[in-house]
Design a protein around this motif. Structure first.
Motif, PDB file in Angstrom:
ATOM      1  N   ARG A  22      17.050  95.551  43.791  1.00  0.00           N
ATOM      2  CA  ARG A  22      18.026  95.513  42.700  1.00  0.00           C
ATOM      3  C   ARG A  22      18.966  94.327  42.888  1.00  0.00           C
ATOM      4  O   ARG A  22      19.897  94.150  42.125  1.00  0.00           O
ATOM      5  CB  ARG A  22      18.811  96.820  42.633  1.00  0.00           C
ATOM      6  N   TYR A  32      22.794  93.989  36.892  1.00  0.00           N
ATOM      7  CA  TYR A  32      21.573  93.237  36.596  1.00  0.00           C
ATOM      8  C   TYR A  32      21.376  92.184  37.679  1.00  0.00           C
ATOM      9  O   TYR A  32      22.295  91.857  38.418  1.00  0.00           O
ATOM     10  CB  TYR A  32      21.630  92.565  35.217  1.00  0.00           C
ATOM     11  N   ASP A  67      10.801  92.702  28.216  1.00  0.00           N
ATOM     12  CA  ASP A  67      12.058  92.910  27.500  1.00  0.00           C
ATOM     13  C   ASP A  67      13.232  93.242  28.403  1.00  0.00           C
ATOM     14  O   ASP A  67      14.371  93.303  27.937  1.00  0.00           O
ATOM     15  CB  ASP A  67      11.900  94.026  26.465  1.00  0.00           C
ATOM     16  N   ASP A  68      12.970  93.469  29.699  1.00  0.00           N
ATOM     17  CA  ASP A  68      14.060  93.765  30.631  1.00  0.00           C
ATOM     18  C   ASP A  68      14.821  92.508  31.034  1.00  0.00           C
ATOM     19  O   ASP A  68      15.872  92.588  31.650  1.00  0.00           O
ATOM     20  CB  ASP A  68      13.522  94.467  31.876  1.00  0.00           C
ATOM     21  N   LEU A  69      14.271  91.343  30.695  1.00  0.00           N
ATOM     22  CA  LEU A  69      14.943  90.076  30.955  1.00  0.00           C
ATOM     23  C   LEU A  69      15.671  89.643  29.691  1.00  0.00           C
ATOM     24  O   LEU A  69      15.072  89.562  28.619  1.00  0.00           O
ATOM     25  CB  LEU A  69      13.930  88.995  31.358  1.00  0.00           C
ATOM     26  N   THR A  70      16.958  89.404  29.817  1.00  0.00           N
ATOM     27  CA  THR A  70      17.742  88.922  28.683  1.00  0.00           C
ATOM     28  C   THR A  70      18.431  87.619  29.071  1.00  0.00           C
ATOM     29  O   THR A  70      18.666  87.348  30.241  1.00  0.00           O
ATOM     30  CB  THR A  70      18.800  89.952  28.227  1.00  0.00           C
ATOM     31  N   LEU A  83      18.035  90.169  34.695  1.00  0.00           N
ATOM     32  CA  LEU A  83      17.015  91.216  34.707  1.00  0.00           C
ATOM     33  C   LEU A  83      17.675  92.579  34.875  1.00  0.00           C
ATOM     34  O   LEU A  83      18.374  92.813  35.857  1.00  0.00           O
ATOM     35  CB  LEU A  83      16.012  90.977  35.843  1.00  0.00           C
ATOM     36  N   TYR A  84      17.430  93.461  33.921  1.00  0.00           N
ATOM     37  CA  TYR A  84      18.044  94.788  33.908  1.00  0.00           C
ATOM     38  C   TYR A  84      17.103  95.855  34.451  1.00  0.00           C
ATOM     39  O   TYR A  84      16.919  96.906  33.849  1.00  0.00           O
ATOM     40  CB  TYR A  84      18.490  95.142  32.487  1.00  0.00           C
ATOM     41  N   ARG A  85      16.493  95.564  35.557  1.00  0.00           N
ATOM     42  CA  ARG A  85      15.669  96.517  36.301  1.00  0.00           C
ATOM     43  C   ARG A  85      15.378  95.890  37.654  1.00  0.00           C
ATOM     44  O   ARG A  85      15.639  94.696  37.860  1.00  0.00           O
ATOM     45  CB  ARG A  85      14.383  96.835  35.561  1.00  0.00           C
TER      46      ARG A  85
END
Length: 112
Positions: A22, A32, A67-70, A83-85
């Motif tokens: 994480r 993130y 889609d977890d990358l913004t 990255l939100y995971r």
């Protein structure tokens, strides 16, 4: 497009052992994992890792993170990948030492 994560040696070792991470304490606090583009990585190293040796630079294919990358504005309004995971070890395409040479981090030629 490749994006990059700078790891301290214990953080990298944890990723290697656990198979995912994480991120660093700042990533955990923000919720993130922070990444940089090739154009942003040197400034990231200078700002957040100044004087630190023993770092590892990891390259990840942005498109493979889904889609977890913004992309969100940060330093100077630039868009940075977040990255939100957890990042999985299998998603790292390559990793290289990021040595400190005469006070600056020596990035690999692939990023020139």
């Amino acid at each position: 497009m490749l994006i990059y994560k700078i790891f301290r040696a214990p953080e990298w070792a944890e990723l290697e052992q656990a198979g995912q991470t994480r991120g660093a304490p700042v990533d955990l606090a923000d919720g993130y994992i922070h990444f940089s583009t090739a154009a942003q990585a040197r400034e990231t190293a200078a700002k957040h890792f100044a004087g630190e040796d023993g770092l590892i630079l990891a390259a990840i294919e942005a498109g493979a993170l889904g889609d977890d990358l913004t992309w969100e504005p940060s330093r100077g309004g630039q868009l940075f990948p977040h990255l939100y995971r957890p990042l999985r070890r299998a998603e790292v395409l390559w990793s290289k030492d990021l040595p400190l040479v005469q006070g600056r981090h020596d990035f690999p030629e692939e990023m020139a």
